[in-house]
Structure formats: C-alpha cells, structure tokens
Design a protein around this motif. Structure first.
Motif, PDB file in Angstrom:
ATOM      1  N   GLN A  90      23.568  99.192  22.101  1.00  0.00           N
ATOM      2  CA  GLN A  90      23.164  99.700  20.408  1.00  0.00           C
ATOM      3  C   GLN A  90      24.228  98.015  19.948  1.00  0.00           C
ATOM      4  OE1 GLN A  90      24.236 102.614  17.687  1.00  0.00           O
ATOM      5  NE2 GLN A  90      22.532 102.464  17.161  1.00  0.00           N
ATOM      6  N   ASN A  91      24.987  97.889  20.035  1.00  0.00           N
ATOM      7  CA  ASN A  91      25.991  97.321  18.973  1.00  0.00           C
ATOM      8  C   ASN A  91      26.210  95.803  20.047  1.00  0.00           C
ATOM      9  OD1 ASN A  91      27.262  95.069  17.717  1.00  0.00           O
ATOM     10  ND2 ASN A  91      29.252  96.341  17.418  1.00  0.00           N
ATOM     11  N   PRO A  92      25.627  94.828  20.244  1.00  0.00           N
ATOM     12  CA  PRO A  92      25.598  93.913  21.182  1.00  0.00           C
ATOM     13  C   PRO A  92      26.998  92.805  21.092  1.00  0.00           C
ATOM     14  CG  PRO A  92      24.703  92.768  19.337  1.00  0.00           C
ATOM     15  CD  PRO A  92      24.526  93.923  19.119  1.00  0.00           C
ATOM     16  N   ASP A  93      27.793  92.839  20.035  1.00  0.00           N
ATOM     17  CA  ASP A  93      29.253  92.397  20.113  1.00  0.00           C
ATOM     18  C   ASP A  93      30.052  93.375  21.576  1.00  0.00           C
ATOM     19  OD1 ASP A  93      28.872  90.652  18.445  1.00  0.00           O
ATOM     20  OD2 ASP A  93      29.354  92.630  16.591  1.00  0.00           O
ATOM     21  N   ASN A  94      29.521  94.366  21.323  1.00  0.00           N
ATOM     22  CA  ASN A  94      30.245  95.379  22.537  1.00  0.00           C
ATOM     23  C   ASN A  94      30.186  94.971  23.914  1.00  0.00           C
ATOM     24  OD1 ASN A  94      31.242  96.959  20.921  1.00  0.00           O
ATOM     25  ND2 ASN A  94      29.969  98.983  21.202  1.00  0.00           N
ATOM     26  N   GLN A  95      29.202  93.243  24.212  1.00  0.00           N
ATOM     27  CA  GLN A  95      28.983  93.496  25.872  1.00  0.00           C
ATOM     28  C   GLN A  95      28.455  91.477  25.872  1.00  0.00           C
ATOM     29  OE1 GLN A  95      24.800  95.703  26.221  1.00  0.00           O
ATOM     30  NE2 GLN A  95      25.546  94.611  27.404  1.00  0.00           N
ATOM     31  N   ILE A  96      29.180  91.647  24.452  1.00  0.00           N
ATOM     32  CA  ILE A  96      29.166  89.037  24.239  1.00  0.00           C
ATOM     33  C   ILE A  96      30.723  89.540  25.323  1.00  0.00           C
ATOM     34  CG2 ILE A  96      28.416  87.636  23.336  1.00  0.00           C
ATOM     35  CD1 ILE A  96      25.995  88.994  22.040  1.00  0.00           C
ATOM     36  N   VAL A  97      30.805  88.881  25.700  1.00  0.00           N
ATOM     37  CA  VAL A  97      32.334  88.438  26.240  1.00  0.00           C
ATOM     38  C   VAL A  97      32.313  86.330  26.380  1.00  0.00           C
ATOM     39  CG1 VAL A  97      32.111  90.144  27.928  1.00  0.00           C
ATOM     40  CG2 VAL A  97      30.993  88.269  28.550  1.00  0.00           C
ATOM     41  N   ALA A  98      30.969  85.698  26.372  1.00  0.00           N
ATOM     42  CA  ALA A  98      31.482  84.058  26.505  1.00  0.00           C
ATOM     43  C   ALA A  98      31.711  83.727  25.743  1.00  0.00           C
ATOM     44  CB  ALA A  98      30.199  83.595  27.473  1.00  0.00           C
ATOM     45  N   THR A  99      31.824  81.916  25.237  1.00  0.00           N
ATOM     46  CA  THR A  99      32.065  81.350  24.151  1.00  0.00           C
ATOM     47  C   THR A  99      30.507  81.029  23.798  1.00  0.00           C
ATOM     48  OG1 THR A  99      32.697  79.673  25.592  1.00  0.00           O
ATOM     49  CG2 THR A  99      34.190  80.641  24.098  1.00  0.00           C
ATOM     50  N   THR A 100      29.200  80.827  24.534  1.00  0.00           N
ATOM     51  CA  THR A 100      27.891  80.034  24.873  1.00  0.00           C
ATOM     52  C   THR A 100      26.884  81.011  25.147  1.00  0.00           C
ATOM     53  OG1 THR A 100      28.221  78.672  26.709  1.00  0.00           O
ATOM     54  CG2 THR A 100      29.086  77.438  24.998  1.00  0.00           C
ATOM     55  N   VAL A 101      25.802  81.182  24.615  1.00  0.00           N
ATOM     56  CA  VAL A 101      25.006  81.531  24.999  1.00  0.00           C
ATOM     57  C   VAL A 101      24.723  81.499  26.115  1.00  0.00           C
ATOM     58  CG1 VAL A 101      22.386  82.388  24.858  1.00  0.00           C
ATOM     59  CG2 VAL A 101      23.737  82.498  23.184  1.00  0.00           C
ATOM     60  N   GLU A 102      24.826  80.222  27.098  1.00  0.00           N
ATOM     61  CA  GLU A 102      24.528  79.678  28.768  1.00  0.00           C
ATOM     62  C   GLU A 102      25.733  80.728  29.696  1.00  0.00           C
ATOM     63  OE1 GLU A 102      23.378  75.846  30.420  1.00  0.00           O
ATOM     64  OE2 GLU A 102      24.968  75.933  29.282  1.00  0.00           O
ATOM     65  N   GLU A 103      26.528  80.653  29.115  1.00  0.00           N
ATOM     66  CA  GLU A 103      27.412  81.121  29.943  1.00  0.00           C
ATOM     67  C   GLU A 103      27.542  83.134  29.837  1.00  0.00           C
ATOM     68  OE1 GLU A 103      31.096  79.846  27.485  1.00  0.00           O
ATOM     69  OE2 GLU A 103      31.447  77.860  28.835  1.00  0.00           O
ATOM     70  N   ASP A 104      27.396  83.087  28.694  1.00  0.00           N
ATOM     71  CA  ASP A 104      27.167  84.741  28.446  1.00  0.00           C
ATOM     72  C   ASP A 104      25.960  84.875  29.345  1.00  0.00           C
ATOM     73  OD1 ASP A 104      28.522  86.824  26.886  1.00  0.00           O
ATOM     74  OD2 ASP A 104      26.581  87.991  26.803  1.00  0.00           O
ATOM     75  N   LEU A 105      25.358  84.523  29.134  1.00  0.00           N
ATOM     76  CA  LEU A 105      23.811  84.713  30.109  1.00  0.00           C
ATOM     77  C   LEU A 105      24.137  84.800  31.992  1.00  0.00           C
ATOM     78  CD1 LEU A 105      20.705  83.490  28.600  1.00  0.00           C
ATOM     79  CD2 LEU A 105      21.869  85.433  27.862  1.00  0.00           C
ATOM     80  N   ALA A 106      25.285  84.380  32.379  1.00  0.00           N
ATOM     81  CA  ALA A 106      26.013  84.067  33.587  1.00  0.00           C
ATOM     82  C   ALA A 106      26.547  84.379  34.463  1.00  0.00           C
ATOM     83  CB  ALA A 106      26.622  82.306  33.816  1.00  0.00           C
ATOM     84  N   PHE A 107      28.043  85.574  33.112  1.00  0.00           N
ATOM     85  CA  PHE A 107      28.269  86.094  33.042  1.00  0.00           C
ATOM     86  C   PHE A 107      28.366  87.140  34.450  1.00  0.00           C
ATOM     87  CE2 PHE A 107      31.310  89.500  32.499  1.00  0.00           C
ATOM     88  CZ  PHE A 107      32.868  88.902  32.594  1.00  0.00           C
ATOM     89  N   GLY A 108      27.172  87.828  34.274  1.00  0.00           N
ATOM     90  CA  GLY A 108      27.092  88.790  35.064  1.00  0.00           C
ATOM     91  C   GLY A 108      26.519  88.043  36.409  1.00  0.00           C
ATOM     92  N   PRO A 109      25.733  87.779  36.649  1.00  0.00           N
ATOM     93  CA  PRO A 109      24.987  87.114  37.915  1.00  0.00           C
ATOM     94  C   PRO A 109      26.165  86.345  38.505  1.00  0.00           C
ATOM     95  CG  PRO A 109      23.462  86.275  36.758  1.00  0.00           C
ATOM     96  CD  PRO A 109      24.475  87.083  35.628  1.00  0.00           C
ATOM     97  N   GLU A 110      27.550  85.764  38.277  1.00  0.00           N
ATOM     98  CA  GLU A 110      28.928  85.240  39.098  1.00  0.00           C
ATOM     99  C   GLU A 110      29.233  85.791  39.701  1.00  0.00           C
ATOM    100  OE1 GLU A 110      29.909  82.915  35.895  1.00  0.00           O
ATOM    101  OE2 GLU A 110      28.945  80.961  35.972  1.00  0.00           O
ATOM    102  N   SER A 139      27.545  79.199  19.517  1.00  0.00           N
ATOM    103  CA  SER A 139      28.110  80.432  20.405  1.00  0.00           C
ATOM    104  C   SER A 139      27.502  81.674  20.078  1.00  0.00           C
ATOM    105  CB  SER A 139      29.219  79.953  19.142  1.00  0.00           C
ATOM    106  OG  SER A 139      30.438  81.173  18.991  1.00  0.00           O
ATOM    107  N   PRO A 140      27.729  82.679  20.966  1.00  0.00           N
ATOM    108  CA  PRO A 140      26.962  83.988  20.298  1.00  0.00           C
ATOM    109  C   PRO A 140      27.414  84.673  19.166  1.00  0.00           C
ATOM    110  CG  PRO A 140      27.564  84.093  23.325  1.00  0.00           C
ATOM    111  CD  PRO A 140      28.079  83.328  22.119  1.00  0.00           C
ATOM    112  N   HIS A 141      28.715  84.100  18.854  1.00  0.00           N
ATOM    113  CA  HIS A 141      29.297  84.652  17.387  1.00  0.00           C
ATOM    114  C   HIS A 141      28.742  84.377  16.549  1.00  0.00           C
ATOM    115  CE1 HIS A 141      31.250  87.181  20.431  1.00  0.00           C
ATOM    116  NE2 HIS A 141      32.149  86.393  20.854  1.00  0.00           N
ATOM    117  N   MET A 142      27.877  82.903  16.799  1.00  0.00           N
ATOM    118  CA  MET A 142      27.026  81.749  15.611  1.00  0.00           C
ATOM    119  C   MET A 142      26.260  82.468  15.081  1.00  0.00           C
ATOM    120  SD  MET A 142      29.807  80.449  13.903  1.00  0.00           S
ATOM    121  CE  MET A 142      28.805  79.715  12.339  1.00  0.00           C
ATOM    122  N   LEU A 143      25.413  83.603  15.962  1.00  0.00           N
ATOM    123  CA  LEU A 143      23.969  83.992  15.762  1.00  0.00           C
ATOM    124  C   LEU A 143      23.765  85.180  14.658  1.00  0.00           C
ATOM    125  CD1 LEU A 143      23.429  84.244  18.960  1.00  0.00           C
ATOM    126  CD2 LEU A 143      22.825  82.730  17.695  1.00  0.00           C
TER     127      LEU A 143
END
Length: 589
Positions: A90-110, A139-143
C-alpha cells in the motif's frame, strides 16, 4: 497457484501479560493459476496478513500455505516463492530502495541474475506500462505519492512473476492512474496469464475480477463472482463494506418499487436498465438546484496571491511545483482540492502552516502573513494531517500523543483534559484507549488518534491530505461524518485533498482543480463536474452517478445531466413511470 490449508495466524504481543491477536482464523482456500481474484474486507479483517502469508513474509501459526507447490514454511524455498509471487504494498516507501527510478526498477531483476540487456528491456517496458518513462533519472523520493506507487508496481513487473499481489496499491493514485494500473493488471492477467490478487477498498475495482472473496474477522465469509457478491448488498453492509455506486443506486430504486433487473455492476448496465423506465416518463425534470455552497460564508480566511514554489532550484532536479497560484479560501467552508498525481496539491497546502516557504508570492492565513516570525502562531491556526496520519504517532501512550501539542503551547492541565474529552467524543474513540500504546491499535484507530492530536490544538483550519486512503468504506464514511460535524459545530474551515470524486461531490462546498502547478478551476462541485471532458483531459474523472445521468441525457432521455450523488439520483427518478406516485409508506405504487 496458491493453496491455504487450515491456516491460522496470530500476532504475538510484546508484553507477556497481553494475549496474542488472531488475524487469520482458519482459512481453506485455493486460488488457481491465471485467476483474477479481488479480496475485500474492513480494515483489520486479515487481508494484508493473508497477502503476507502468500510470499512468506509471515509464516502460519498453524496450517500450511502452498505457492505453486512450494511450502512457504520451508526456508530454502523462500527465494523461489518470491521469484514466483511479487507483492506491491500500500505504501510505496516500504519497497523503494534505490536513488533513481531506473536503478529501483532494475533492483529486482539484478538480484534474480537476469542478463543486463534483458534487464534494460524489462525496465523500459515496465516504466512505459505505468507511465513513468519520463522519470527514469529522477530520485523516487522527489516524486509524489502516486508516482512512487507506479514505480513500486513497475519494479515488480520488471521481475516478471507468475503471480502479483496488490495490497491496496491504487489507494494513492489519481483516477487516471488507477484506471491505467487496473487496465495493466487486467492485460497481464488476460494476455500473459499472470495470476492477479487485488486487495482493495474500491468496490468498482472488483467488478472485473473472476472471483471476489470477502474477509471478516480473519475468515473468508463470502466467495463468488462479482455479480453474486454484489447482489448481497445488505450482507456487505453488515461487514462494513459497500457496493459500486451504480449498484447501490439500483438497489435503492428497487426498494422504492421500481421494477428493475439486477444486480447491475457498471454504468453501462445501469444505463440500459434505466432506459426502459425512462421511455415511459411523462415529464421532463430540470437540473437539480446548485445548493452546494449556497449560503456559505463570504469571509476570507486564507488569501493566496501569485504563489510559486520551485523545488531544488538551480539543480538538475529543479521542478516548479506551483506556478503563480492565486485563490481565496472562505471561512467555514469545506474545500476539496483535486488534481492529477504531481499537480501540486500537497505542495499547496504545506504553505498554509509554513512547512514550505514560497519561492515567490504570498500566503496570508487569518490575517497572518506566513513567515518565520509567525510560524508558532500559524501552526496553532492550521492543523495539517498527512497522507498517512498514523506516521505522525510517536508517544508511549495514546493520551501522551494527543496532549503533545496542547502541552507545548502551555495550556493548563484542566484545559488539556477538556480538549481530550472533546476530541474523543468527536472521533468516537473510547477513553479505555488512552493508556494503550498507539502502535498496538488497528489501522483505523491509529488514524483517528493521529487526527485527535491535531484536533486537540483546536485549529481554525484543518487540512487533510487523502484522509480516507486505505480506509474501508465504513471507515471513510466515519471520517467524513466527523469532519462534517466539526465543520458545522465549530465552524472549522476544512481543506480536503482527495482522488475520490464521489466524496468530493457529496461533502465539499467548493472544489479547486490543480493542473501542473496551476489553478485550473475553483467553483461549486456541480459546476466543476459539469466540465467532464476537461477533467478527463486532466487525468481526473467525475462521479459514476454523474456519468450515468449524463449518458442518459445525451441519449435523449429527459433527465438532468448534472446529478452528483445517489440521493439526488433517486429524487431525479422519483417521477419516472406513468401512474407512479407516493403511497403512505413512501413506496412507489
């Protein structure tokens, strides 16, 4: 895909003298591969706990959960289970881990060891699916909250799981964003045969599911197709839920004696069902009077002039969130603030109590020009309740949390106790909760305690940012009920940021529409929602009831095209069929 066998789960209390809390109370259930299942239930009914049992974030106290034949209690299977079943919280802050959107999307597949070229393809596809391809370097945290949720969903999509569990994942999205995400999960389910489990409080989202499960007190109390479940309107009400607004309308019209087929689940079905009645209509009815806001006070309490706010000026992340906004907020009104995700709604209201300073322009609140010297006085006048008010809790007991603000402004013990009593009564909270830890309460209770701490300051202006996000229908109704009482009894000016157009239409005196940091409209709900096409262009919507009657009017039927609520719709239909008049019991003959 998933099987529950006699599953129980208990949350252990931190103190030895407190009993464990049973959240799951004997579930036997099978979810088949490729199904689209919607799970409904009140806050605290066990929905999120059940979801966490599916991917081994929690393990059953008793019984077994199988995911594609894998026992979740076997530690060596956890990697494969989470590769198979992705969860969006429900709360996206609980699962966003990276410093850019691109890095965050790549985290799981990596972490799954996917080839870099394939990772690149997956994250581009996932970002495009959720409409975030232009934000890859941000940065996800600026969204905004809604944009973060899209990033969280895209991160799961990039892992290409066989099953996706969405736990209230659309609660922070604007109408357009919610529609896009739902279309996406339907496409994934239909075209890729991905199993979808959608936990939601939006009844309209469950309409297109293959199956609906209703939970109450840790049990599955109803299980059937959407049409079967939503036909049981009164039973759903008993467990704190409701039905899609058009379904509720048809249910109420039937209770008034209309011969209608049912149940209907969509605007299109309701339209066809009402046409037969309207064909016999003997007289044309005019548009409803625009009583929303009529007689509202004309005294200005907030004056905003040429307000501009730029985040991180002079950097590569510079963003103009507000652009030359000017508006007056009237004393004693309930003002709804709507706009697409990232339109500047939260930025606007954070200027009212000095959390943000204008880059240019001015904000005046109850005669005070917002500035450093006036912050203390300003924050006594304006209470701000954030998207997740429970995150504002921090004290050892509920009582200490509520009195924190009043104590800091030097009120006497007697006055503080009087204020505590008043806010408990307004919010319907028991005095027995005062000595409990706020962190032991249910989600709905936490929210009300957080609101109580703000109300105890007795602000002249109360600002709520998505106050009902994540709350079940009954909880949402309770929130708006006490806000209405507070407004009428105390004359409190209330500002509500919301993505729920039905609530805005029903409760607000005026509506402000923001678009890309600019004020697009400021008027009564009826006049604002008369601009349906423009609102659609802005990523917003209109109430389903309004859409239904607009469609009927455009098809040539003699109804108003500006009906906002279910009670208005019932009144609009009241003189429909020939020979229909009111009998003594109020039923149609």
């Amino acid at each position: 895909m998933i099987e529950f066998k006699d599953v129980y789960f208990e949350y252990r209390s931190q103190s030895a003298d407190q009993p464990a809390t049973r959240a799951i109370n004997g579930i036997d259930e099978i979810i088949r591969e490729g199904e689209f299942v919607a799970v409904l239930g009140r806050n605290g009914s066990g929905k999120s706990t059940m979801a966490r049992l599916m991917n081994a974030l929690l393990l059953p106290t008793r019984g077994t959960v199988w995911v594609e034949g894998m026992d979740t209690s076997k530690g060596e299977m956890v990697w494969e289970i989470r590769k198979t079943l992705g969860m969006v919280f429900q709360n996206p802050d609980n699962q966003i881990v990276a410093t850019t959107v691109e890095e965050d999307l790549a985290f799981g597949p990596e972490n799954l060891g996917v080839d870099p070229a394939e990772i690149r393809k997956r994250i581009i596809d996932a970002a495009r699916y959720v409409g975030m391809e232009e934000h890859m370097r941000h940065s996800p945290h600026m969204l905004s909250g809604g944009q973060k949720q899209r990033v969280a969903i895209a991160g799961i999509l990039a892992m290409e799981p066989k099953c996706i569990v969405l736990d209230e994942s659309t609660s922070m999205l604007d109408p357009k964003g919610r529609k896009e995400v739902l279309n996406l999960v339907r496409t994934l389910n239909r075209d890729r045969k991905i199993t979808i489990i959608l936990i939601t409080h939006h009844m309209e989202e469950a309409v297109d599911a293959d199956r609906v499960m209703v939970m109450d007190n840790g049990r599955i109390v109803m299980d059937g197709t959407p049409r079967e479940i939503f036909a049981r309107v009164d039973e759903l009400k008993k467990v704190g839920l409701n039905v899609p607004s058009v379904t509720q309308l048809m249910h109420e019209l039937k209770s008034k004696g209309f011969a209608l087929e049912g149940p209907v689940l969509t605007v299109e079905e309701a339209e066809e069902s009402l046409k037969a009645v309207l064909d016999k209509r003997r007289k044309t009815r005019g548009a409803p009077d625009d009583t929303a806001g009529a007689g509202a006070p004309s005294e200005v309490i907030v004056r905003i002039r040429d307000l501009t706010h730029v985040y991180m000026p002079g950097t590569t992340f510079e963003k103009k969130a507000l652009d030359n906004v000017s508006m007056d907020i009237m004393k004693g009104e309930i003002l709804g603030i709507i706009g697409h995700t990232g339109s500047g709604k939260s930025t606007l209201v954070q200027h009212l109590n000095g959390l943000l300073k204008p880059t240019s322009g001015s904000v005046e609140v109850d005669g005070l020009e917002c500035g450093k010297k006036t912050l203390k006085e300003l924050r006594q006048k304006v209470g701000l309740i954030f998207q997740y008010p429970e995150h504002q809790l921090f004290e050892e007991t509920v009582y200490k949390d509520i009195i924190f603000g009043p104590t800091r402004i030097g009120l006497s013990v007697e006055e503080i106790q009087e204020r505590v009593k008043r806010v408990l009564k307004i919010l319907g909270l028991s005095e027995e909760l005062l000595e409990k830890s706020p962190f032991e309460l249910s989600g709905g209770q936490k929210r009300r305690v957080a609101i109580a701490g703000v109300l105890a300051m007795e602000p002249k202006i109360l600002v709520l940012d998505e106050p009902t996000a994540g709350l079940d229908p009954q909880g949402s109704e309770e929130v708006f009920s006490f806000l209405t009482r507070l407004n009428k009894a105390n004359g409190t000016t209330i500002l509500i940021i919301s993505h729920n157009m039905d609530q805005v239409a029903a409760y607000c005196d005026r509506v402000a529409v923001l678009n890309k940091g600019r004020l697009e409209m400021l008027d009564t709900p009826r006049r604002v929602f008369s601009h349906g096409e423009r609102l659609h262009e802005l990523g917003l919507g209109i109430p389903e009831i309004t859409r239904l009657f607009r469609n009927l009017a455009r098809a040539g039927y003699p109804v108003s095209d500006n009906v906002l609520t279910i009670p208005e719709a019932v009144r609009e239909m009241a003189g429909t069929a020939p020979g229909q008049g009111h009998d003594e019991g109020g039923m149609f003959q």
